[in-house]
Every structure is written in C-alpha cells, then in structure tokens.
Design an enzyme around this catalytic site. Structure first.
Site, short mmCIF file in Angstrom:
data_model
loop_
_atom_site.label_atom_id
_atom_site.label_comp_id
_atom_site.label_asym_id
_atom_site.label_seq_id
_atom_site.Cartn_x
_atom_site.Cartn_y
_atom_site.Cartn_z
N HIS A 266 57.18 -8.65 -42.73
CA HIS A 266 57.62 -9.65 -43.70
C HIS A 266 57.28 -9.17 -45.12
O HIS A 266 56.96 -9.99 -45.99
CB HIS A 266 56.94 -10.99 -43.41
N ASP B 261 56.44 -17.05 -39.91
CA ASP B 261 56.36 -16.23 -41.13
C ASP B 261 55.04 -16.45 -41.87
O ASP B 261 54.36 -17.46 -41.70
CB ASP B 261 57.50 -16.58 -42.08
N HIS C 276 56.14 -21.44 -39.69
CA HIS C 276 55.18 -20.69 -40.50
C HIS C 276 53.77 -20.84 -39.93
O HIS C 276 53.36 -21.94 -39.56
CB HIS C 276 55.18 -21.18 -41.95
N HIS D 3 55.11 -10.36 -49.82
CA HIS D 3 56.04 -11.50 -49.81
C HIS D 3 56.95 -11.47 -51.04
O HIS D 3 57.27 -12.50 -51.62
CB HIS D 3 55.29 -12.82 -49.72
#
Length: 714
Positions: A137, A86, A238, A141
């Site tokens: 995503h 991510d 991540h 964010h």
C-alpha cells in the site's frame, strides 16, 4: 603577533567527516519523517479527466494486470468476497482483527504501508503465519497519481524490501492509496497503474467500500459491507489509520452473516485464482530489507535523541539566561555599594606590537592621555612594517620603545614585564584605544589585596556593517553579562589581552606570561587563580579594539581563541581537585566553558538540521516557536547588557540574522578547534590585518584634544 616556529598544519579531513555526518543525520531524519507520514499530504489530489483510460478498464474487474501491453482485468467468482484491509499493520487493531478472522476461519489480504511495517515487522509475520496474504500500500501512503516514476518506484520497492526481511516473502499485489472502484480511474491513475504494471505488480481496486474510515457506527459499516446480489466483491476495510474499534465490532457481526448466507470470504489471491501472487523473497532483497529496517530503527533513535537534545538545549539556554541575569543583578548592586578606591601610584602599560603600524599611534596616544599617571612600554616584536618607527617618531614623554626579534606575544609581554617600573601593570593590545579613565579604574580594584588581576571592558570600535554589528553585540553581552557572572561566581576564565591589569609580582611568581598555549590571556588568568589570587571585572574601564573586518579574519581570530581555550582548560584541568580560588575556577568556570563554549556549539549543526527539516517536511509551527524562543533568550539578556553599558539598542536588531550566518561560523570554529586538538596538531598564530579602525572609537572630546583620533593619525 608573529611566531618563532612553523608548526605542522591542522587536519582537514574532519570537514569531510562533518559533511558526511550531517548528510547521514539529514538522511535519517528524512527517513524518519517519511515513515512517520510527514512527507505525505493528508488529502488526495483532485480527480481529473479519463481520456486515456481504456473503457475495458473503467468497466472491467477490480484486479488489473498491466504487466504487458495488453491490459486485462479480473472479477471474483459469484458469491465470493475478497476481504481486504488497508493502512496497517497497527499494533492495537491488527491483532484484534486477526483474532476475529481466526474465530471465523476466514483469511484476508492486508495491504500494508512500509512506514507501519518498518515499525511493526512482527505483525507482518503474525499475519502470514495465520494464513493471510500481504499486499503493498506504498511506503508512506502517498497518492501515486501526484508523484513521478522515481517516487513510485521508491514507495513500492521500500515496502517490498521490508516485507521480504520480515516474512521472507514477496508480493505482487498493490493497492494505490485513495483508490476506489474502476470507474474512478482518471488519466493520472492510469499512468500510475502502467508504472506499477511495468514493475511487475497486480493492482487491486475495490467494489464494496465499508466506509469504516468515517466511523459511521457498527450498523452502518455492516450495511455498507453487505453485498447486494450474488456478484463477487472486493471488500475494502481498514486495520490502521486511526481508531478501528467500530471496524472490529462490525467485522465480528459481518463475517458470521456472510458465511451463514453462503458467501466464501478469502484472500485476493484465492478469490481470483491468481497464481504466484506471493513467492519466496531472494537473499538480496532480504539483506536489503534488513539494512532498511536497521536504518528506520536508527532514524527513530536519531529523531528521539534530537528531540531530547532540543529540550535539553532549551532548558540549558533558559537556565543560563536566569543565572546570568541573576548574577548581573547581584553584581550591579554590589558595585554600587562598594566602589573601587583610587590608587595614586603610577601604572605601567605594556603594549606588545607586531605589524601594528596602522593603529599603534592611536593606541599609544590614548594611553598617554590617561587621567591616571602611567608609564608606557611598547615592545616591538620584530615587526616587518613601520610599527617601531611610528612609536619612536611620537617622542611622547613616559613612552619607552623596546625592539626585539620576533618571538611571539607572550615573549613580548614578558619583556615588558621585565622593564616595568611599577607594581601594577596594564596589558593592552596594539590595536586598542583606551578610555582616559580606564587605567585608573583598573588600578582602583587592587585596593583589595586579594585581587591579582582585573578584566576591563573591551568594545568593538569598527562596528559598521553587519559583521561589525554582530561582533559589537557579542562583545557587549559577553563583557557586561558573562564577566559579571564570572565575577560573582569567582571563576573568571579570561582577562582579555585587549585590556587587563595585573600585579606584576603575581605574574612573575606564576612564571610570567605562558607561551605554551595560544590563549595566553586565558592561561595566565587561570594560573593566577590556581595560585590563590582573585580576578575581578571593572565594567567602567573601557577599551576600544579593532574587530576583524572580514569573515576570513574573524575565522582566524576565533579559531585561535577557541583552540587556545581548549589548551588552557586541559592544562589547568587539575584545578577541579584544588581548594580556594583555583578549585572554584575548576568546578565552576571550566565546566561552564566546556558545556556552553564547546559541547553545545558542537551539537548545534545537528540542531540546525533538525529545525530545517522540521520546517520543510513537518509541522513548521513548533520549529518556528522553538526558534523564536531561543531568539528571545538572546534578546532579553542583550537588552539588559546594552542598558548597563549605556549603548543604543538599535544594533540588537541584527540578532535574528545572526542565527543564519554568524552562529554557524562560530560553531564551525569550535568543531575545527576540537578536531585540531584531537589530532594533536599545533595551531599557528594567526596575525590579523589591521586598518587602524580603533582610532575611530567614540572617545570623549577631551581625549581627542590630546591627539587621539583620526585627525592625528599618520
């Protein structure tokens, strides 16, 4: 004053261009703030109830298909791991993670943000070219549980367009920021999931969290990412959002262990056997993505340019403050050492008047009350009110009234020059009241044979109310600091029409008062310097003038002043190549006028937009500090100017409010003037409405006994 011709109206379409331009800049700055993360909260919203979430979803698999009314979930097969990352792509960590995947012959799904993707589209191509998979995503964010349907659509759609342009593909995979396992889905999450499903998206949760975002150490990350048992997993890691050095190191240890233990590590699509999660992007989406990426690049450039502009503006403002204060200190010391020598010879005071009935009596009486011998010539320029009758009825000794058809202020002044009986003349507007010592102080300056003109010190008489106080502050600072600086640097651009003294022969030799610009006082002052004459400033020669009482009147006055100044600068542009006083004016005064009175005001709207956006969507502290810094750079000179002029400091309290109305009016005037000049239009003379407020000036009592003031007004 009137005018003898009706010019074409100035252009109006530039206001539309200004609005569109500011709107475009605002939009670009908003876009830059969005892709920079300034519009997103640092922390997710609190978890709530789960009353509406189906039990089958809360206990189901991590792949949620809500594209139809019947929501289904899916789980990966046993001993398979869907490896996901991510918050990228990141220019430092994503390539290093890709290298670890390549060495271990493993593929993963990268859930990228639109903001990062817009800045690094080349990384998206690298991800796909190495056989990996992309998912969305959101763009910024943002926690989709806390936003509405429109924001949700914008967040996903923008990211999809960027992926389409960068890679030529589209994806149906979405991971919501701040999401975890299915058991953490609350009612707000479920609403967001249904919205995403309606948009054709597959939602990917996680079952195994490495917690690498906490940077707990390589060993801890490996332990967290190692599955217990044989059930299939979706592993969350991540590649963006901070230092991911531990993630890279942990991945290098984890993948060989998993593969050696018989686990299959792959993308979400392959792990779940999902069909068509990635497809070729349509031409329309690719074109839209190209436009969006261009806008992001343009927004970055605009933001960087504004940052540079703010730094330059701050540096210039600080430098100007230092130069003005240093020049003021020099001027004060010089004036104390060399006071002017009184001249006993009479002086002719010329008063051009057009519809000045309200204040002409106070003007004439104040001139006659001068302590220096004067002759007064009042030129009535075709007034349509009782201006001439009021002057005639006074029957004051030494006052001559000349009546002529309306031809404009320059023509009226030239008529007065022709009728003058002395070598020195003082020109005074018909709404101005002179201090009794003003004429004598101006005349004393001509003891220096090099002086061809002297500027007096004009003060605002009607300083009541907020608008009056703003103008009062502006006049005091402008006359007591700017003109002192011009005097020291020998580049005085303007002897004001309200109060200025001239050598009559010098003016006539220059062709008289020019009538081909709207700022005849500036034009004449520059012409005299180009002919070798020195222009001085006498701060003690005070005149009280009536300032505009409404915003509309102020706009008209400043519009004429600014447009006329532009005309005069253009007319005398050759001064930059000359020697002597003219060259000094050309290389010092003209650049100063263009820089601080034209260019910076034209950029001010952009600066305001940047500051406001900084307050709304960014860290407000730098914006507030910058605003306070600029305010200090105005207050400090203001205090010095008010002290030098013997004024109370109280009116300076309006300076903070001046930043929100008055300053905007002034830069809009400059923009209007430049647009008019660029269009080649001719601006008509704007005659202001007079109320006779100058008669209320706080003159010495001796002047009032001579009949100056409201008690003697008719």
């Amino acid at each position: 004053m009137g005018t003898h011709r009706k010019p074409p109206p100035p252009p109006r379409s530039h206001w539309l261009l200004l609005i569109v331009g500011l709107g475009l800049i605002s939009g670009l700055l908003w876009l830059q703030a969005a892709v920079g993360g300034a519009l997103t909260a640092d922390e997710p919203g609190p978890r709530g109830l789960s009353a509406t979430v189906p039990a089958a979803v809360r206990t189901g698999g991590p792949l949620i298909d809500a594209r139809t009314e019947t929501v289904t979930t899916g789980r990966p097969a046993a001993r398979t791991i869907a490896l996901t990352f991510d918050d990228g792509p990141d220019p430092e960590w994503t390539p290093r993670i890709l290298e670890v995947l390549r060495r271990n012959h493993v593929h993963a799904t990268f859930f990228v943000t639109g903001a990062q993707s817009a800045h690094h589209p080349e990384l998206l191509r690298q991800i796909v070219e190495q056989g990996n998979e992309l998912g969305t995503h959101t763009a910024t964010h943002v926690d989709l549980r806390t936003v509405g349907e429109l924001r949700t659509s914008v967040e996903t759609r923008a990211t999809d367009l960027i992926l389409a342009e960068a890679t030529g593909t589209s994806t149906s995979l979405v991971r919501m920021p701040y999401s975890a396992g299915n058991d953490g889905i609350d009612d707000a999450s479920w609403t967001a999931i249904r919205r995403l499903g309606a948009a054709g998206k597959l939602i990917v949760m996680s079952t195994l969290d490495s917690e690498d975002w906490q940077r707990p150490g390589v060993a801890r990350i490996v332990a967290n990412a190692t599955p217990h048992g044989t059930a299939g997993q979706v592993l969350l890691m991540h590649d963006g959002g901070g230092d991911r050095g531990q993630t890279v190191a942990a991945l290098g240890e984890l993948l060989p262990r998993l593969l050696h233990a018989g686990w299959r590590v792959d993308t979400v699509g392959h792990t779940f056997g999902a069909q068509h999660v990635t497809a070729p992007a349509g031409k329309a989406n690719r074109l839209s993505g190209a436009v969006l990426l261009f806008a992001v690049d343009l927004a970055d450039v605009t933001s960087a340019a504004l940052t540079v502009l703010l730094v330059i503006a701050a540096a210039l403002a600080a430098a100007r403050t230092v130069v003005v204060l240093a020049a003021t200190w020099t001027h004060v010391r010089r004036e104390r050492r060399s006071p002017g020598v009184p001249r006993p010879d009479p002086v002719t005071v010329i008063v051009p008047a057009y519809n000045e009935e309200a204040g002409i009596e106070a003007t004439v009486r104040s001139i006659v009350a001068s302590r220096h011998p004067v002759y007064v010539v009042v030129v009535d320029d075709g007034s349509t009110d009782r201006t001439a009758e009021v002057v005639h009825s006074l029957r004051l000794p030494g006052v001559r009234l000349i009546r002529r058809p309306n031809a404009g202020k320059p023509a009226a002044l030239n008529t007065g020059l022709a009728a003058a009986r002395t070598d020195l003349v003082v020109m005074v507007d018909g709404d101005t009241v002179l201090d009794p010592d003003a004429v004598g102080l101006l005349a004393a300056r001509f003891a220096d044979p090099r002086v061809g003109a002297v500027s007096g010190n004009a003060k605002v008489a009607n300083r009541g109310g907020l608008l009056g106080r703003w103008q009062h502050v502006e006049y005091v600072i402008g006359f007591n600091l700017d003109r002192r600086m011009y005097d020291v640097l020998r580049c005085m651009p303007t002897v004001p029409g309200a109060i200025g003294a001239f050598r009559r022969d010098a003016v006539l030799a220059a062709g008289g008062v020019p009538g081909d610009t709207l700022a005849e006082d500036t034009d004449l002052t520059m012409a005299l310097q180009r002919r070798g004459w020195k222009v001085a400033f006498e701060q003690r020669a005070v005149a009280w003038t009536e300032a505009p009482a409404t915003l509309g009147q102020l706009w008209k006055q400043r519009y004429r002043w600014c447009y006329g100044t532009l005309q005069a600068v253009w007319k005398h542009r050759q001064a930059v190549l000359e020697r002597g006083p003219g060259g000094t004016l050309g290389r010092r005064g003209l650049p100063y006028l263009l820089l601080f009175q034209v260019l910076l005001p034209m950029l001010a709207p952009v600066v305001d937009v940047a500051v406001v956006l900084g307050l709304l969507v960014g860290d407000p502290v730098p914006a507030v500090l910058a605003w306070l810094g600029f305010l200090v750079l105005q207050v400090l000179p203001g205090v010095v100017a008010f002290r030098l002029d013997g004024e109370r400091l109280g009116p300076l309290a309006v300076l903070p409010l001046q930043q929100f109305v008055y300053r905007q009016l002034m830069y809009l005037v400059v923009i209007q003037s430049v647009a008019t000049a660029a269009a080649g239009a001719w601006l008509p003379w704007h005659k202001l409405d007079r109320t006779g407020a100058a008669a209320e000036a706080p003159l010495p009592e001796s002047s009032r006994l001579s009949g100056v003031g409201p008690r003697e007004r008719r």
